[in-house]
Every structure is written in C-alpha cells, then in structure tokens.
Design a protein around this motif. Structure first.
Motif, PDB file in Angstrom:
ATOM      1  N   GLY A 157      52.299 -12.679  57.132  1.00  0.00           N
ATOM      2  CA  GLY A 157      53.346 -12.261  56.205  1.00  0.00           C
ATOM      3  C   GLY A 157      53.895 -13.434  55.410  1.00  0.00           C
ATOM      4  N   LEU A 158      54.094 -14.558  56.098  1.00  0.00           N
ATOM      5  CA  LEU A 158      54.555 -15.766  55.408  1.00  0.00           C
ATOM      6  C   LEU A 158      53.538 -16.231  54.381  1.00  0.00           C
ATOM      7  N   SER A 168      53.791 -14.006  51.366  1.00  0.00           N
ATOM      8  CA  SER A 168      54.945 -14.322  50.501  1.00  0.00           C
ATOM      9  C   SER A 168      54.738 -15.649  49.784  1.00  0.00           C
ATOM     10  N   LYS A 171      52.516 -14.955  46.839  1.00  0.00           N
ATOM     11  CA  LYS A 171      53.269 -14.339  45.737  1.00  0.00           C
ATOM     12  C   LYS A 171      54.087 -15.388  44.990  1.00  0.00           C
ATOM     13  N   GLU A 172      54.737 -16.261  45.763  1.00  0.00           N
ATOM     14  CA  GLU A 172      55.556 -17.297  45.134  1.00  0.00           C
ATOM     15  C   GLU A 172      54.687 -18.262  44.326  1.00  0.00           C
TER      16      GLU A 172
END
Length: 184
Positions: A16-17, A20, A23-24
């Motif tokens: 999950g990290l 993210s 995405k960033e």
C-alpha cells in the motif's frame, strides 16, 4: 505456516505504501514536467526579448524545479527500499516454507517406516510422501499403504506442531483399522 498470518498484513501495508509512493511520484513527475515546460518557455522568451526578463521570476521557478526533483528522488529511493523489503520477505517466507515442508516430509517418512517396520523402504520414498501431501493421486499404492501413510502424516503433523511450540490435542479414530495382531 503461521508466519504467513503475521507477515501478510505487513506485506500488504508495504505494498500500500509503495502504491501511494507510485501515485505521488506520478504527480510530482507531472508537476516537474509542467515546471520544465514553463522554464523552457521563459528561457525562450528571455532569449527573444532580454529587456523584459526582469518581469519573470526565473530563479524562483528554478528553485521549485530543484525542490520537486529532490522530492522525486527521495520518493524513488523509498520506493526501492520498500520493494527490497517485500522481495526479502517473499524470499525468506519461501525458504522457510520449503524448509518446513521438507522437515514434514522427512518426519512422515520416518514415522511411516517405523509404523510398517521398514516393510516398504524400497517402495515408499520422500517423493511419494510429497505427492500425498500435495494431493496427487497415488493409484500405484494399495488402500492399506495409503491409510498407513495418512496415519504417519497425521502423527508427523502432531510432532511438527509440537516442535513449533503449538499445543494441540491428538484425536485418533480407529488407529489400528488395517493392522494385524503383530503390529498392534
């Protein structure tokens, strides 16, 4: 086998990290591309009209671009670190699983040979036990041998669980079903 229960949620958190972070990274890359386009347009405008360059805050845009690039590099480093941790966990779990599976097979074979007084030493080996554990068909074996293999596997699982500090009861239903008077 219980390791998976503990590690799976951690692996999901790490994945999950990484998602993210990805995405960033995408957002920062888009912003960086926009800033690069603005800077290149400003550079072109300065070259065409040097007198109006005082109107543009070129230095500020260059600092923003550098900040985005630094932030992007940190995110990529974090992404690589998390991916390394996931790969390492996968490798450790796989190795541990193979080690435990091999130990279970060996224990089962030893129990089977003990239960049958080594009558089938040439016929039954670790590959047969592996087939039985993985659910492959054992058409070449009779029902008595298959029953004895299952009994040996059940006893080995009990020993295996005790070796791993699990405390479970042993329930046996008709353990001597296919045994003759000598083996009872």
């Amino acid at each position: 086998l219980d390791i998976m229960k503990d590690i799976e949620p951690e692996t999901n958190k790490i994945e999950g990290l990484i998602g993210s972070i990805d995405k960033e990274i995408s957002l920062i890359e888009e912003q960086l591309l926009i800033k690069k386009n603005i800077i290149s347009r400003i550079d072109e405008e300065i070259l065409r009209n040097p007198a109006s360059s005082a109107d543009f805050n070129h230095v500020s845009l260059m600092k923003q671009k550098e900040n985005y690039e630094t932030r992007l590099e940190k995110l990529r480093t974090n992404q690589k670190s998390f991916q390394f941790i996931i790969d390492l966990l996968d490798e450790i779990i796989s190795e541990r699983e193979q080690e435990l599976f091999g130990a279970l097979i060996t224990k089962t074979l030893n129990k089977f040979n003990f239960l049958t007084n080594n009558q089938h030493v040439t016929k039954i080996d670790e590959s047969i036990i592996q087939k039985m554990i993985t659910g492959a068909t054992l058409d070449e074996l009779g029902p008595t041998i298959i029953y004895e293999l299952h009994a040996a596997l059940k006893l080995s699982l009990t020993d295996f669980m005790m070796d791993q500090s699990y405390s479970l009861p042993l329930i046996i239903d008709e353990p001597f079903q296919f045994m003759d008077d000598e083996r009872e």
